[in-house]
Design a protein around this motif. Structure first.
Motif, PDB file in Angstrom:
ATOM      1  N   GLY A 228      38.692  94.502  46.277  1.00 53.50           N
ATOM      2  CA  GLY A 228      37.432  94.065  46.855  1.00 53.50           C
ATOM      3  C   GLY A 228      36.448  93.498  45.850  1.00 53.50           C
ATOM      4  N   ARG A 229      36.884  93.305  44.609  1.00 56.75           N
ATOM      5  CA  ARG A 229      36.007  92.756  43.586  1.00 56.75           C
ATOM      6  C   ARG A 229      36.662  91.529  42.958  1.00 56.75           C
ATOM      7  NH1 ARG A 229      35.022  98.386  40.237  1.00 56.75           N
ATOM      8  NH2 ARG A 229      35.210  99.770  42.046  1.00 56.75           N
ATOM      9  N   SER A 230      35.841  90.668  42.373  1.00 55.43           N
ATOM     10  CA  SER A 230      36.326  89.468  41.686  1.00 55.43           C
ATOM     11  C   SER A 230      35.772  89.449  40.269  1.00 55.43           C
ATOM     12  CB  SER A 230      35.883  88.199  42.426  1.00 55.43           C
ATOM     13  OG  SER A 230      36.389  88.172  43.741  1.00 55.43           O
ATOM     14  N   TYR A 231      36.637  89.064  39.343  1.00 57.03           N
ATOM     15  CA  TYR A 231      36.257  89.026  37.929  1.00 57.03           C
ATOM     16  C   TYR A 231      36.612  87.647  37.387  1.00 57.03           C
ATOM     17  CZ  TYR A 231      36.917  94.085  38.737  1.00 57.03           C
ATOM     18  OH  TYR A 231      36.888  95.358  39.246  1.00 57.03           O
ATOM     19  N   ALA A 232      35.622  86.909  36.909  1.00 53.72           N
ATOM     20  CA  ALA A 232      35.850  85.573  36.356  1.00 53.72           C
ATOM     21  C   ALA A 232      35.809  85.641  34.831  1.00 53.72           C
ATOM     22  CB  ALA A 232      34.809  84.592  36.871  1.00 53.72           C
ATOM     23  N   PHE A 233      36.721  84.921  34.194  1.00 59.45           N
ATOM     24  CA  PHE A 233      36.688  84.804  32.733  1.00 59.45           C
ATOM     25  C   PHE A 233      37.345  83.484  32.356  1.00 59.45           C
ATOM     26  CE2 PHE A 233      40.609  86.965  33.845  1.00 59.45           C
ATOM     27  CZ  PHE A 233      41.570  86.488  32.963  1.00 59.45           C
ATOM     28  N   ASP A 234      37.133  83.040  31.137  1.00 57.16           N
ATOM     29  CA  ASP A 234      37.707  81.773  30.701  1.00 57.16           C
ATOM     30  C   ASP A 234      38.458  81.949  29.395  1.00 57.16           C
ATOM     31  OD1 ASP A 234      35.758  81.772  28.652  1.00 57.16           O
ATOM     32  OD2 ASP A 234      34.357  80.671  29.908  1.00 57.16           O
ATOM     33  N   ALA A 235      39.185  80.920  29.015  1.00 56.37           N
ATOM     34  CA  ALA A 235      39.968  80.938  27.781  1.00 56.37           C
ATOM     35  C   ALA A 235      40.077  79.519  27.258  1.00 56.37           C
ATOM     36  CB  ALA A 235      41.367  81.517  28.033  1.00 56.37           C
ATOM     37  N   SER A 236      40.130  79.386  25.963  1.00 50.27           N
ATOM     38  CA  SER A 236      40.349  78.086  25.341  1.00 50.27           C
ATOM     39  C   SER A 236      41.455  78.222  24.315  1.00 50.27           C
ATOM     40  CB  SER A 236      39.066  77.566  24.689  1.00 50.27           C
ATOM     41  OG  SER A 236      38.598  78.480  23.715  1.00 50.27           O
ATOM     42  N   GLY A 237      42.098  77.096  24.003  1.00 51.74           N
ATOM     43  CA  GLY A 237      43.184  77.138  23.047  1.00 51.74           C
ATOM     44  C   GLY A 237      43.701  75.752  22.751  1.00 51.74           C
ATOM     45  N   SER A 238      44.754  75.690  21.969  1.00 54.88           N
ATOM     46  CA  SER A 238      45.301  74.405  21.532  1.00 54.88           C
ATOM     47  C   SER A 238      46.502  73.957  22.354  1.00 54.88           C
ATOM     48  CB  SER A 238      45.707  74.486  20.059  1.00 54.88           C
ATOM     49  OG  SER A 238      46.695  75.489  19.864  1.00 54.88           O
ATOM     50  N   SER A 239      46.924  74.760  23.332  1.00 59.92           N
ATOM     51  CA  SER A 239      48.094  74.391  24.126  1.00 59.92           C
ATOM     52  C   SER A 239      48.020  75.023  25.506  1.00 59.92           C
ATOM     53  CB  SER A 239      49.384  74.838  23.427  1.00 59.92           C
ATOM     54  OG  SER A 239      49.443  76.261  23.358  1.00 59.92           O
ATOM     55  N   LEU A 240      48.830  74.505  26.400  1.00 55.21           N
ATOM     56  CA  LEU A 240      48.918  75.049  27.756  1.00 55.21           C
ATOM     57  C   LEU A 240      49.359  76.498  27.725  1.00 55.21           C
ATOM     58  CD1 LEU A 240      49.122  74.887  30.858  1.00 55.21           C
ATOM     59  CD2 LEU A 240      51.373  73.834  30.564  1.00 55.21           C
ATOM     60  N   GLU A 241      50.421  76.775  26.941  1.00 57.99           N
ATOM     61  CA  GLU A 241      50.943  78.140  26.922  1.00 57.99           C
ATOM     62  C   GLU A 241      49.934  79.124  26.347  1.00 57.99           C
ATOM     63  OE1 GLU A 241      52.873  75.859  23.459  1.00 57.99           O
ATOM     64  OE2 GLU A 241      52.447  75.534  25.590  1.00 57.99           O
ATOM     65  N   GLU A 242      49.106  78.688  25.392  1.00 54.23           N
ATOM     66  CA  GLU A 242      48.124  79.602  24.807  1.00 54.23           C
ATOM     67  C   GLU A 242      47.084  80.027  25.827  1.00 54.23           C
ATOM     68  OE1 GLU A 242      44.934  79.875  21.076  1.00 54.23           O
ATOM     69  OE2 GLU A 242      46.227  78.111  21.282  1.00 54.23           O
ATOM     70  N   VAL A 243      46.516  79.089  26.578  1.00 52.78           N
ATOM     71  CA  VAL A 243      45.474  79.470  27.551  1.00 52.78           C
ATOM     72  C   VAL A 243      46.090  80.199  28.743  1.00 52.78           C
ATOM     73  CG1 VAL A 243      43.832  77.700  26.861  1.00 52.78           C
ATOM     74  CG2 VAL A 243      45.526  77.160  28.613  1.00 52.78           C
ATOM     75  N   ALA A 244      47.371  79.917  29.060  1.00 50.98           N
ATOM     76  CA  ALA A 244      48.036  80.639  30.143  1.00 50.98           C
ATOM     77  C   ALA A 244      48.279  82.096  29.757  1.00 50.98           C
ATOM     78  CB  ALA A 244      49.349  79.954  30.502  1.00 50.98           C
ATOM     79  N   MET A 245      48.770  82.305  28.551  1.00 55.35           N
ATOM     80  CA  MET A 245      49.022  83.669  28.101  1.00 55.35           C
ATOM     81  C   MET A 245      47.728  84.464  27.973  1.00 55.35           C
ATOM     82  SD  MET A 245      52.041  82.799  25.355  1.00 55.35           S
ATOM     83  CE  MET A 245      52.336  84.475  24.813  1.00 55.35           C
ATOM     84  N   ARG A 246      46.641  83.792  27.614  1.00 58.87           N
ATOM     85  CA  ARG A 246      45.362  84.487  27.537  1.00 58.87           C
ATOM     86  C   ARG A 246      44.870  84.919  28.918  1.00 58.87           C
ATOM     87  NH1 ARG A 246      41.917  81.369  22.716  1.00 58.87           N
ATOM     88  NH2 ARG A 246      43.224  82.160  21.018  1.00 58.87           N
ATOM     89  N   GLY A 247      45.311  84.228  29.959  1.00 55.17           N
ATOM     90  CA  GLY A 247      44.970  84.661  31.307  1.00 55.17           C
ATOM     91  C   GLY A 247      45.612  85.994  31.640  1.00 55.17           C
ATOM     92  N   ILE A 248      46.910  86.156  31.314  1.00 57.02           N
ATOM     93  CA  ILE A 248      47.597  87.427  31.537  1.00 57.02           C
ATOM     94  C   ILE A 248      46.940  88.518  30.702  1.00 57.02           C
ATOM     95  CG2 ILE A 248      49.784  88.645  31.319  1.00 57.02           C
ATOM     96  CD1 ILE A 248      49.913  86.550  33.475  1.00 57.02           C
ATOM     97  N   ASP A 249      46.650  88.200  29.456  1.00 56.68           N
ATOM     98  CA  ASP A 249      46.035  89.154  28.550  1.00 56.68           C
ATOM     99  C   ASP A 249      44.667  89.596  29.060  1.00 56.68           C
ATOM    100  OD1 ASP A 249      46.364  90.625  26.183  1.00 56.68           O
ATOM    101  OD2 ASP A 249      45.183  89.202  25.024  1.00 56.68           O
ATOM    102  N   GLY A 250      43.869  88.636  29.540  1.00 52.75           N
ATOM    103  CA  GLY A 250      42.540  88.963  30.038  1.00 52.75           C
ATOM    104  C   GLY A 250      42.586  89.811  31.296  1.00 52.75           C
ATOM    105  N   ALA A 251      43.549  89.520  32.187  1.00 49.60           N
ATOM    106  CA  ALA A 251      43.688  90.329  33.396  1.00 49.60           C
ATOM    107  C   ALA A 251      44.065  91.762  33.044  1.00 49.60           C
ATOM    108  CB  ALA A 251      44.741  89.708  34.315  1.00 49.60           C
ATOM    109  N   ALA A 252      44.962  91.922  32.064  1.00 51.89           N
ATOM    110  CA  ALA A 252      45.343  93.264  31.628  1.00 51.89           C
ATOM    111  C   ALA A 252      44.140  94.012  31.066  1.00 51.89           C
ATOM    112  CB  ALA A 252      46.465  93.178  30.592  1.00 51.89           C
ATOM    113  N   ASP A 253      43.301  93.319  30.297  1.00 50.59           N
ATOM    114  CA  ASP A 253      42.090  93.956  29.759  1.00 50.59           C
ATOM    115  C   ASP A 253      41.201  94.479  30.889  1.00 50.59           C
ATOM    116  OD1 ASP A 253      42.735  93.508  27.108  1.00 50.59           O
ATOM    117  OD2 ASP A 253      41.550  91.672  26.942  1.00 50.59           O
ATOM    118  N   LEU A 254      40.998  93.656  31.918  1.00 55.57           N
ATOM    119  CA  LEU A 254      40.113  94.040  33.015  1.00 55.57           C
ATOM    120  C   LEU A 254      40.682  95.223  33.803  1.00 55.57           C
ATOM    121  CD1 LEU A 254      39.137  90.466  34.234  1.00 55.57           C
ATOM    122  CD2 LEU A 254      37.554  92.172  33.300  1.00 55.57           C
TER     123      LEU A 254
END
Length: 364
Positions: A228-254
């Protein structure tokens, strides 16, 4: 087939070695939290010891949910003595690279985590469905699928395993494209996410839009929807795979922040009354009782009474009420029930979790 320029061969090999079979996204116990694979230059004792320390730090990250745990002064001496936590190891060679498979003792690590008063992220974790759309300078906007980007998704599976987060990716067939049109995915439409998730029944949904700004600049916007909650965050990087992996990492943190049990932060132990209806067999009682006893947020679960198919337990816990309810919500067999009016004729409101106003669930 889409290619990932610059994607490291060693990283890909590690991703493929770590990659597990993806089960349907739902709260589930992670069985391999205490196993890692480390690349090593030789079979020598010093290289094995160094790999053992690195691997143990990764285990502590998974168990606590804290990616900075290796810098904790209380943990550093433990990492230097990693051999005493090692249960078994074996070597494997893949394309001229030697890998060391390490398996650690869950009980010994659990004892040390509690002794050091570290947070504990219980291994019953929210299954997360991950949707992604990409906008590239060359090809424009499209949805990301495992079929088109196998190397990327192998790396994402590896990152999810590294954090101990169960994930699933939509198959992106006609049903998915109809339920989650590209425009809705790019807009991170929560109602569309809810409709599209019916097919997969996840506990959480992670939506990402990944934008190529230049040849080596990427930006990603992520939205995690859970409970029932939403959490927004962003990521930057030098490649597609870097910002994609940071999405998984950020979700795990939350999710770790929401579910980790943090000793000393919750005050004194207290009793919370929990009522479960729909328990009409000894097998159901055994399962429900074992589940409650096994919750990391609960130090004791005492059966108080049985009335037909209805049982009352007294849960001993130091967790906040919301943390306890979040943990209970991960069990699909426990369905929250409507609360009875806790206000009596004098206007007194019985506190949630009391005998007059218990937490109410139905077992199914």
């Amino acid at each position: 087939m889409a290619q990932l320029p610059g994607f490291g061969v060693a990283l890909l090999l590690a991703a493929l070695l770590l990659c597990a079979l993806v089960a349907p996204a739902q709260a589930r116990v992670i069985p391999d939290l205490y196993e890692v694979i480390e690349a090593v230059p030789s079979r020598g004792a010093s290289d094995r010891a160094a790999a053992g320390s690195r691997g143990l730090e990764r285990i502590f990250v998974r168990v606590t949910g804290d990616t900075d745990i290796g810098g904790n002064p209380r943990v550093q001496p433990v990492l230097k003595d990693a051999q005493q936590y090692l249960q078994s190891y074996r070597y494997e060679r893949e394309d001229n690279q030697l890998f060391l498979h390490l398996s650690y003792d869950p009980s010994a690590i659990s004892d040390r985590v509690h002794e050091l008063q570290l947070p504990v992220w219980p291994n019953n974790r929210p299954g997360t469905l991950v949707w992604m759309a990409v906008d590239t300078l060359q090809s424009g906007r499209s949805g990301l699928s495992q079929q088109d980007y196998p190397e990327l998704f192998a790396a994402l599976d590896a990152m999810a395993m590294e954090r101990g987060l169960p994930v699933e990716f939509p198959v992106m067939d006609l049903n998915d494209l109809r339920n989650m049109p590209l425009g809705n995915l790019w807009a991170q439409d929560e109602q569309a996410a809810e409709r599209a998730a019916v097919r997969y029944s996840p506990d959480a949904t992670l939506m990402g839009r990944l934008l190529e700004l230049s040849g080596d600049r990427w930006q990603a916007d992520w939205l995690l929807i859970h409970g029932g909650r939403s959490y927004a965050f962003d990521a930057s990087g030098s490649s597609l795979e870097e910002v994609a992996m940071r999405g998984i990492d950020g979700a795990a943190d939350l999710l770790a922040e929401r579910y980790a049990v943090r000793p000393g932060n919750s005050g004194q132990q207290s009793a919370v009354i929990l009522e479960i209806s729909g328990v009409d067999s000894f097998a159901d009682y055994s399962k429900a009782s074992a589940y409650l006893q096994g919750l990391a947020q609960v130090s004791g679960a005492e059966l108080l009474s049985v009335d037909g198919d209805r049982m009352r337990f007294a849960l001993t816990t130091a967790a906040r009420m919301q943390n306890l309810r979040d943990a209970l919500a991960l069990n699909r067999q426990l369905e929250p029930q409507a609360e009875a009016d806790p206000i009596d004729l004098s206007g007194y409101r019985a506190p949630l979790g009391s005998a007059q106003h218990p937490l109410r669930y139905r077992w199914h």
